[in-house]
Motif scaffolding. Structure first.
Motif, mmCIF file in Angstrom:
data_model
loop_
_atom_site.group_PDB
_atom_site.id
_atom_site.type_symbol
_atom_site.label_atom_id
_atom_site.label_comp_id
_atom_site.label_asym_id
_atom_site.label_seq_id
_atom_site.Cartn_x
_atom_site.Cartn_y
_atom_site.Cartn_z
ATOM 1 N N ARG A 419 -23.059 -35.011 -136.526
ATOM 2 C CA ARG A 419 -23.226 -34.170 -135.331
ATOM 3 C C ARG A 419 -21.908 -33.874 -134.617
ATOM 4 N NH1 ARG A 419 -27.549 -37.676 -134.686
ATOM 5 N NH2 ARG A 419 -26.424 -38.763 -133.021
ATOM 6 N N MET A 421 -20.375 -31.147 -133.744
ATOM 7 C CA MET A 421 -20.774 -29.743 -133.719
ATOM 8 C C MET A 421 -19.608 -28.781 -133.509
ATOM 9 S SD MET A 421 -24.000 -30.169 -134.251
ATOM 10 C CE MET A 421 -24.814 -28.641 -133.841
ATOM 11 N N SER A 448 -22.805 -34.761 -141.916
ATOM 12 C CA SER A 448 -24.103 -34.211 -141.525
ATOM 13 C C SER A 448 -23.995 -33.508 -140.178
ATOM 14 C CB SER A 448 -25.140 -35.338 -141.443
ATOM 15 O OG SER A 448 -26.385 -34.836 -141.017
ATOM 16 N N LYS A 449 -24.543 -32.300 -140.125
ATOM 17 C CA LYS A 449 -24.616 -31.507 -138.894
ATOM 18 C C LYS A 449 -23.240 -31.280 -138.270
ATOM 19 C CE LYS A 449 -29.381 -32.854 -137.937
ATOM 20 N NZ LYS A 449 -30.336 -33.436 -136.976
ATOM 21 N N ASP A 451 -21.462 -28.315 -137.954
ATOM 22 C CA ASP A 451 -21.804 -26.914 -138.180
ATOM 23 C C ASP A 451 -20.620 -25.963 -138.252
ATOM 24 O OD1 ASP A 451 -24.424 -27.554 -138.380
ATOM 25 O OD2 ASP A 451 -24.998 -26.897 -136.375
ATOM 26 N N ASN A 472 -26.892 -30.474 -144.013
ATOM 27 C CA ASN A 472 -27.046 -29.668 -142.779
ATOM 28 C C ASN A 472 -25.721 -29.292 -142.134
ATOM 29 O OD1 ASN A 472 -29.915 -29.343 -142.462
ATOM 30 N ND2 ASN A 472 -30.048 -31.509 -141.973
ATOM 31 N N CYS A 473 -24.798 -28.779 -142.926
ATOM 32 C CA CYS A 473 -23.547 -28.239 -142.379
ATOM 33 C C CYS A 473 -23.611 -26.717 -142.564
ATOM 34 C CB CYS A 473 -22.342 -28.843 -143.082
ATOM 35 S SG CYS A 473 -22.144 -30.617 -142.772
#
Length: 583
Positions: A419, A421, A448-449, A451, A472-473
């Motif tokens: 995360r 982000m 993960s995550k 973004d 989840n990227c």
């Protein structure tokens, strides 16, 4: 196996010819040809194994170092005599044979470490470092001047048990397990030779069992049941190890630990319904090893400060933990290992109190901001520790991170980014490429995550990477770019990217187009898993990439149909590898 069950399957033993061949293979030709009589004696030893493959393997390995006929004659004598001492109907054709390998272990220290493994449930994966720290906490290893030396001895003993086929490596060598039959043999030894273990088998417990003589028990394992409440006092004055992990614990009464003055190892891990510890835990004045990982505890009671002998504290994945009293951690003056990866309490408290932990050697930790990481990196005591696992979570105060800032963590084997982000870039300067291999110990990377990340180029400086998991990227387009691959190729650096990679998982990466634009040799590869990566059409494989390894490729069938191959020989080589992803 349960008696009289209709679905029991009889596993046949090997015929004499195949049994002898397997046995001789494990003994080795050098030993078999050391003396003219040994070959004939080997036939007699193999015959005593009654075709049981596990007995043939374990005893064969044990005999590999026996180079004289006298040693072989003694082995035959021991194997024949031991059958008489086996409990009727309980493995009388097997356990004494397997026990020979146990008897051949160098000394009682090795044997005690082996028997300790039987406390873990059947087929239970045992984290190797966790096991070694339990051995240390129990005092099973030699006295050492430092933790590193003790851990090295633990790894040596673990390796010896694997070499003797009494343990086996699993999950990329991060875990070990006991074969079911070997564990049964170990528990038979415990029972037959009066070791004071208490291990319940073949039942689903919801409350504490009964024992005839609690006062005699030195080690107790109640792992993997459904025990919810501990509401009665056990009179266990000699208990040293208590495993209560993987239950449904909700309540432990305050007085439960009152009569366990000798307890040195306590494992309460994997009890997510356990929200608080009893203050009576303060009575465990001999405790050296406390594992609270994967529990639901919300606070550590200040009464823990009485645990003056505590050397190992595991708080990993205590995601509900909100409060640790000030000066509690620093009060554990003998603490050597502190595990706080993904612990909900911030790192600031740990960094503040580390100065008082002069014996602290091993640390796992999570940072939730670039500023706190930067502060820690300037803290001398931080780098005096062996940082084994590191997670960067919720990094929202930085768009860029110089990954080489972590390069001084020479023992880092697991790195996770979760995360982050706003993080757009993990920088690795071009002029540092020739120094490829900064992260010599790094084996596992998890993203993960994150973004805003578009690539994962930095992993080219992790030459021994074994597991790469990216989930989840949303913006990730490639792992190794053409430009960065070119820089590595032009430099004097090792261009054999992913040469140690075993596991590659890419999940929910909608913009992922390329892993690497060039096909790579992947001699250790075992599994590729691709899920919801619609734009990823090509894998970095050629026909001989895996060099004979049995590779499994998991993914959606529609994606598999659209994969573009280097050539027809590559397609044919990996066609049998595919297994459809099952939701």
């Amino acid at each position: 196996m349960q008696p009289n069950m209709a679905n029991n399957i009889r596993v046949e033993c090997l015929p004499s010819g195949e049994a002898l061949k397997l046995f001789e293979e494990k003994v080795g030709s050098e030993t078999l040809h050391m003396h003219p009589d040994i070959h004939k004696l080997a036939e007699a030893v193999a015959e005593e194994c009654a075709g049981l493959p596990l007995a043939l393997i374990t005893i064969g390995r044990a005999m590999a170092s026996k180079k004289t006929p006298q040693e072989w004659e003694y082995a035959i004598e021991v194997l024949r005599k031991s059958a008489a001492s086996v409990l009727p109907g309980v493995g009388k054709e097997m356990y004494p044979k397997l026990k020979f390998s146990y008897d051949c272990l160098p000394d009682e220290r090795f044997r005690s470490c082996f028997l300790y493994c039987s406390l873990y449930p059947e087929d239970h994966p045992i984290e190797k470092d966790q096991l070694i720290h339990c051995w240390i906490g129990e005092g099973l290893l030699d006295e050492h001047t430092n933790l590193s030396s003790a851990r090295n001895q633990g790894h040596f003993i673990r390796g010896s048990l694997i070499d003797a086929c009494l343990l086996e490596n699993i999950r990329g060598n991060y875990y070990v397990k006991m074969h079911d039959v070997v564990r049964d043999m170990a528990l038979w030894i415990v029972c037959e030779f009066e070791e004071k273990f208490f291990v319940k088998l073949g039942v689903q417990l919801k409350e504490l069992p009964e024992a005839e003589k609690w006062e005699e028990v030195t080690r107790m394992s109640l792992m993997g049941y459904q025990i919810e409440n501990l509401t009665e006092i056990l009179e266990c004055p000699n208990l040293q190890t208590l495993f209560l992990g993987s239950n449904d614990l909700k309540v432990i009464m305050n007085d439960f630990f009152n009569s366990m003055p000798m307890l040195s190892v306590l494992d309460l891990s994997h009890n997510m319904n356990l929200k608080e510890l009893p203050v009576g835990i303060a009575n465990l004045v001999s405790l050296e090893h406390l594992n609270l990982s994967w529990t639901g505890i919300r606070r550590l009671p200040v009464e823990l400060k009485t645990l003056a002998k505590l050397k190992y504290l595991n708080l990993e994945l205590t995601i509900d933990l909100r409060m640790i009293p000030q000066q509690l951690i620093s009060n554990f003056s003998k603490l050597q290992v502190l595990k706080m990866l993904a612990c909900n309490v911030g790192c600031s408290l740990v960094l503040k109190e580390m100065e008082h932990l002069k014996y602290l050697n091993v640390l796992t930790i999570t940072f939730r901001s670039a500023s706190k990481l930067e502060k820690a990196l300037g803290f001398k005591k931080f780098f005096n520790c062996v940082i084994e696992r590191l997670m960067l979570e919720d990094f929202n105060d930085s768009r860029s991170l110089n990954i080489l800032a972590l390069a001084n963590m020479q023992h880092l084997y697991s790195l996770g980014l979760l995360r982050c982000m706003n993080l757009e870039e993990l920088k690795i300067e071009s002029n540092k490429i020739e120094g490829v291999g900064f992260f010599h110990s790094l084996r596992f990377v998890y993203l993960s995550k994150c973004d805003q990340l578009r690539d994962a180029n930095w992993i080219i400086i992790a030459p021994h990477l074994e597991d790469l998991v990216i989930i989840n990227c949303k913006s990730l387009e490639e792992i190794i770019s053409e430009e960065k691959f070119g820089e590595v190729t032009k430099s004097k650096a090792n261009t054999n990217l992913f040469s140690k990679l075993k596991i590659l998982h890419l999940i929910c990466l909608p913009k992922m187009k390329t892993i690497c634009s060039h096909a790579l040799p992947l001699p250790r590869l075992k599994e590729i898993r691709i899920k919801r990566c619609a734009m990823l059409k090509k894998l970095p494989l050629k026909s001989n990439s895996a060099k004979g390894q049995r590779v499994v490729i998991k993914g959606e069938e529609e994606w598999w149909k659209e994969v573009e191959w280097e050539d027809e020989s590559t397609r044919l080589a990996f066609l049998p590898s595919f297994k459809p992803h099952v939701i």
